[in-house]
Scaffold this motif. Structure first.
Motif, PDB file in Angstrom:
ATOM      1  N   LYS A 101       0.838  -1.187   0.000  1.00 34.88           N
ATOM      2  CA  LYS A 101       0.000   0.000   0.000  1.00 34.88           C
ATOM      3  C   LYS A 101       0.884   1.253   0.000  1.00 34.88           C
ATOM      4  O   LYS A 101       1.919   1.273   0.656  1.00 34.88           O
ATOM      5  N   PRO A 102       0.462   2.280  -0.725  1.00 35.93           N
ATOM      6  CA  PRO A 102       1.272   3.507  -0.740  1.00 35.93           C
ATOM      7  C   PRO A 102       1.258   4.188   0.619  1.00 35.93           C
ATOM      8  O   PRO A 102       0.269   4.123   1.353  1.00 35.93           O
ATOM      9  N   GLU A 103       2.356   4.844   0.940  1.00 33.98           N
ATOM     10  CA  GLU A 103       2.434   5.612   2.177  1.00 33.98           C
ATOM     11  C   GLU A 103       1.960   7.041   1.976  1.00 33.98           C
ATOM     12  O   GLU A 103       1.734   7.776   2.947  1.00 33.98           O
ATOM     13  N   ASP A 104       1.829   7.458   0.727  1.00 40.12           N
ATOM     14  CA  ASP A 104       1.389   8.806   0.400  1.00 40.12           C
ATOM     15  C   ASP A 104       0.466   8.706  -0.804  1.00 40.12           C
ATOM     16  O   ASP A 104       0.455   7.696  -1.516  1.00 40.12           O
ATOM     17  N   GLY A 105      -0.314   9.741  -1.040  1.00 42.02           N
ATOM     18  CA  GLY A 105      -1.187   9.736  -2.200  1.00 42.02           C
ATOM     19  C   GLY A 105      -1.864  11.078  -2.374  1.00 42.02           C
ATOM     20  O   GLY A 105      -2.056  11.828  -1.397  1.00 42.02           O
ATOM     21  N   PHE A 106      -2.231  11.388  -3.604  1.00 39.91           N
ATOM     22  CA  PHE A 106      -2.881  12.663  -3.877  1.00 39.91           C
ATOM     23  C   PHE A 106      -3.603  12.578  -5.213  1.00 39.91           C
ATOM     24  O   PHE A 106      -3.110  11.978  -6.171  1.00 39.91           O
ATOM     25  N   PHE A 107      -4.798  13.179  -5.243  1.00 34.45           N
ATOM     26  CA  PHE A 107      -5.560  13.326  -6.477  1.00 34.45           C
ATOM     27  C   PHE A 107      -5.617  14.808  -6.799  1.00 34.45           C
ATOM     28  O   PHE A 107      -6.223  15.585  -6.070  1.00 34.45           O
ATOM     29  N   LEU A 108      -4.954  15.203  -7.876  1.00 35.31           N
ATOM     30  CA  LEU A 108      -4.924  16.605  -8.298  1.00 35.31           C
ATOM     31  C   LEU A 108      -5.895  16.814  -9.449  1.00 35.31           C
ATOM     32  O   LEU A 108      -5.766  16.182 -10.503  1.00 35.31           O
ATOM     33  N   ARG A 109      -6.845  17.700  -9.238  1.00 36.26           N
ATOM     34  CA  ARG A 109      -7.765  18.112 -10.305  1.00 36.26           C
ATOM     35  C   ARG A 109      -7.550  19.596 -10.553  1.00 36.26           C
ATOM     36  O   ARG A 109      -7.786  20.432  -9.673  1.00 36.26           O
ATOM     37  N   ALA A 110      -7.124  19.928 -11.755  1.00 31.49           N
ATOM     38  CA  ALA A 110      -6.867  21.336 -12.062  1.00 31.49           C
ATOM     39  C   ALA A 110      -8.120  22.180 -11.884  1.00 31.49           C
ATOM     40  O   ALA A 110      -8.060  23.298 -11.367  1.00 31.49           O
ATOM     41  N   GLU A 111      -9.275  21.641 -12.276  1.00 35.46           N
ATOM     42  CA  GLU A 111     -10.499  22.435 -12.280  1.00 35.46           C
ATOM     43  C   GLU A 111     -11.030  22.725 -10.869  1.00 35.46           C
ATOM     44  O   GLU A 111     -11.798  23.660 -10.674  1.00 35.46           O
ATOM     45  N   SER A 112     -10.642  21.925  -9.875  1.00 33.30           N
ATOM     46  CA  SER A 112     -11.142  22.146  -8.520  1.00 33.30           C
ATOM     47  C   SER A 112     -10.012  22.460  -7.534  1.00 33.30           C
ATOM     48  O   SER A 112     -10.216  22.396  -6.323  1.00 33.30           O
ATOM     49  N   PHE A 158       4.177  16.130  -2.255  1.00 32.56           N
ATOM     50  CA  PHE A 158       4.452  14.783  -2.740  1.00 32.56           C
ATOM     51  C   PHE A 158       5.785  14.314  -2.159  1.00 32.56           C
ATOM     52  O   PHE A 158       6.830  14.899  -2.440  1.00 32.56           O
ATOM     53  N   SER A 159       5.755  13.247  -1.368  1.00 34.47           N
ATOM     54  CA  SER A 159       6.945  12.853  -0.628  1.00 34.47           C
ATOM     55  C   SER A 159       7.559  11.538  -1.086  1.00 34.47           C
ATOM     56  O   SER A 159       8.642  11.171  -0.644  1.00 34.47           O
ATOM     57  N   GLY A 160       6.892  10.805  -1.970  1.00 34.98           N
ATOM     58  CA  GLY A 160       7.408   9.520  -2.420  1.00 34.98           C
ATOM     59  C   GLY A 160       6.663   8.359  -1.795  1.00 34.98           C
ATOM     60  O   GLY A 160       5.848   8.533  -0.885  1.00 34.98           O
ATOM     61  N   LYS A 161       6.912   7.154  -2.331  1.00 39.71           N
ATOM     62  CA  LYS A 161       6.177   5.951  -1.938  1.00 39.71           C
ATOM     63  C   LYS A 161       4.676   6.215  -2.026  1.00 39.71           C
ATOM     64  O   LYS A 161       3.902   5.795  -1.161  1.00 39.71           O
ATOM     65  N   GLY A 162       4.296   6.927  -3.102  1.00 43.57           N
ATOM     66  CA  GLY A 162       2.917   7.376  -3.193  1.00 43.57           C
ATOM     67  C   GLY A 162       2.256   7.054  -4.509  1.00 43.57           C
ATOM     68  O   GLY A 162       2.907   6.770  -5.520  1.00 43.57           O
ATOM     69  N   LEU A 163       0.941   7.106  -4.468  1.00 46.50           N
ATOM     70  CA  LEU A 163       0.112   7.002  -5.666  1.00 46.50           C
ATOM     71  C   LEU A 163      -0.413   8.391  -5.968  1.00 46.50           C
ATOM     72  O   LEU A 163      -1.149   8.979  -5.164  1.00 46.50           O
ATOM     73  N   TYR A 164      -0.047   8.925  -7.128  1.00 48.59           N
ATOM     74  CA  TYR A 164      -0.411  10.289  -7.490  1.00 48.59           C
ATOM     75  C   TYR A 164      -1.219  10.274  -8.788  1.00 48.59           C
ATOM     76  O   TYR A 164      -0.727   9.825  -9.826  1.00 48.59           O
ATOM     77  N   ILE A 165      -2.449  10.754  -8.711  1.00 47.28           N
ATOM     78  CA  ILE A 165      -3.357  10.783  -9.844  1.00 47.28           C
ATOM     79  C   ILE A 165      -3.562  12.243 -10.223  1.00 47.28           C
ATOM     80  O   ILE A 165      -4.096  13.030  -9.426  1.00 47.28           O
ATOM     81  N   VAL A 189       9.401   8.914  -8.821  1.00 44.53           N
ATOM     82  CA  VAL A 189       9.397   7.535  -9.320  1.00 44.53           C
ATOM     83  C   VAL A 189      10.537   6.746  -8.683  1.00 44.53           C
ATOM     84  O   VAL A 189      10.370   5.583  -8.294  1.00 44.53           O
ATOM     85  N   LEU A 190      11.695   7.384  -8.567  1.00 49.28           N
ATOM     86  CA  LEU A 190      12.842   6.729  -7.941  1.00 49.28           C
ATOM     87  C   LEU A 190      12.610   6.477  -6.446  1.00 49.28           C
ATOM     88  O   LEU A 190      13.307   5.674  -5.835  1.00 49.28           O
ATOM     89  N   LYS A 191      11.611   7.167  -5.889  1.00 49.15           N
ATOM     90  CA  LYS A 191      11.218   6.945  -4.493  1.00 49.15           C
ATOM     91  C   LYS A 191       9.973   6.057  -4.422  1.00 49.15           C
ATOM     92  O   LYS A 191       9.154   6.178  -3.522  1.00 49.15           O
ATOM     93  N   ASN A 192       9.845   5.165  -5.401  1.00 43.77           N
ATOM     94  CA  ASN A 192       8.778   4.158  -5.393  1.00 43.77           C
ATOM     95  C   ASN A 192       7.377   4.754  -5.488  1.00 43.77           C
ATOM     96  O   ASN A 192       6.465   4.364  -4.761  1.00 43.77           O
ATOM     97  N   SER A 193       7.218   5.709  -6.395  1.00 47.75           N
ATOM     98  CA  SER A 193       5.913   6.314  -6.619  1.00 47.75           C
ATOM     99  C   SER A 193       5.335   5.857  -7.955  1.00 47.75           C
ATOM    100  O   SER A 193       6.075   5.513  -8.881  1.00 47.75           O
ATOM    101  N   GLN A 194       4.020   5.869  -8.028  1.00 45.69           N
ATOM    102  CA  GLN A 194       3.301   5.523  -9.252  1.00 45.69           C
ATOM    103  C   GLN A 194       2.396   6.695  -9.623  1.00 45.69           C
ATOM    104  O   GLN A 194       1.706   7.251  -8.761  1.00 45.69           O
ATOM    105  N   PHE A 195       2.401   7.054 -10.904  1.00 48.05           N
ATOM    106  CA  PHE A 195       1.604   8.172 -11.396  1.00 48.05           C
ATOM    107  C   PHE A 195       0.592   7.693 -12.442  1.00 48.05           C
ATOM    108  O   PHE A 195       0.914   6.843 -13.285  1.00 48.05           O
TER     109      PHE A 195
END
Length: 250
Positions: A101-112, A158-165, A189-195
């Motif tokens: 499971k990711p240790e960090d995560g964020f959903f960025l929506r430009a419109e909101s 964004f700190s790494g080991k995260g799922l970033y959408i 990505v080098l810090k184990n993140s997925q985009f």
């Protein structure tokens, strides 16, 4: 074995077509949804690109909500709602997740993003302890330009080991900032993140270790140089005067 060869946060998505009551209503009436069965996601970066109105943001939003993010963006801890505009597509998606499971995560929506910044300011006014904004660089996102606040998010939150959408992250970024974002993306990505990214920007979609899905008569995996965005931009930059003559009908 490197982590992305053995495990990552979301491996694929599957559309549960058998549970959809009707394909005549939005968003199921979209051609891309009618042709969608499953999508394999890249362990590092997956892009979804296409023209306006083709459904790329709708798919991205559904993935984010199905994973547990707030529909208007932020981390899983945000639960504000300004306007209920999201579709119910997420109810018909199955996410195939990895063991880790990711240790960090964020959903960025430009419109909101404005609504997100407002929510952070409001929450910080109600607390006497550590401020939420401290993890975003310490300065209210409303006290920065739109582009500066976007970039501050990438650099500080964004700190790494995260799922970033990310939905159209280029909206507030200059071309040079978009290139800086690519550099920051690589660091993460080098810090184990997925985009997972929906974008119109040929700069942002240039990350080499990725999958690009283009929505065009369905949704297909394509090479970077074969995307319509890249082709159009390259043609315009290499033949600017000729393209302007055509566009302005000289």
């Amino acid at each position: 074995m490197e982590w992305w060869n053995s495990d990552y946060y979301i491996r694929s998505i599957k559309l549960l077509k058998e549970n959809i009551p009707s394909f005549s209503e939005y968003p199921f009436s979209l051609e891309v949804i009618q042709n969608l069965n499953s999508l394999e996601l890249h362990p590092k970066v997956t892009y979804i690109v296409g023209e306006n109105g083709t459904g790329k943001s709708t798919i991205l939003e559904a993935i984010a909500i199905a994973y547990g993010f707030n529909s208007e963006g932020g981390t899983k801890n945000f639960n504000f709602s300004t306007t209920e505009t999201h579709s119910n597509l997420y109810k018909f998606l199955r996410l195939v997740k990895g063991i880790t499971k990711p240790e960090d995560g964020f959903f960025l929506r430009a419109e909101s993003f404005y609504n997100l910044a407002t929510n952070i300011d409001n929450l910080d006014q109600e607390t006497l302890g550590n401020k939420i904004i401290d993890s975003y660089g310490g300065l209210s996102l409303h006290e920065q330009s739109h582009g500066e606040s976007f970039f501050s998010l990438f650099l500080n939150r964004f700190s790494g080991k995260g799922l970033y959408i990310l939905d159209e992250p280029e909206a507030a970024l200059s071309p040079s900032r978009q290139m800086s974002m690519l550099s920051r993306l690589h660091e993460l990505v080098l810090k184990n993140s997925q985009f997972i990214i929906a974008t119109h920007s040929p700069i942002i979609m240039a990350y080499p270790d990725s999958i690009i899905y283009e929505i065009k008569e369905g949704i297909n995996k394509v090479k970077y140089e074969d995307t319509e965005h890249y082709i159009v931009m390259k043609s315009f930059m290499n033949n600017t005067n000729k393209m302007l003559d055509i566009l302005m009908d000289y």
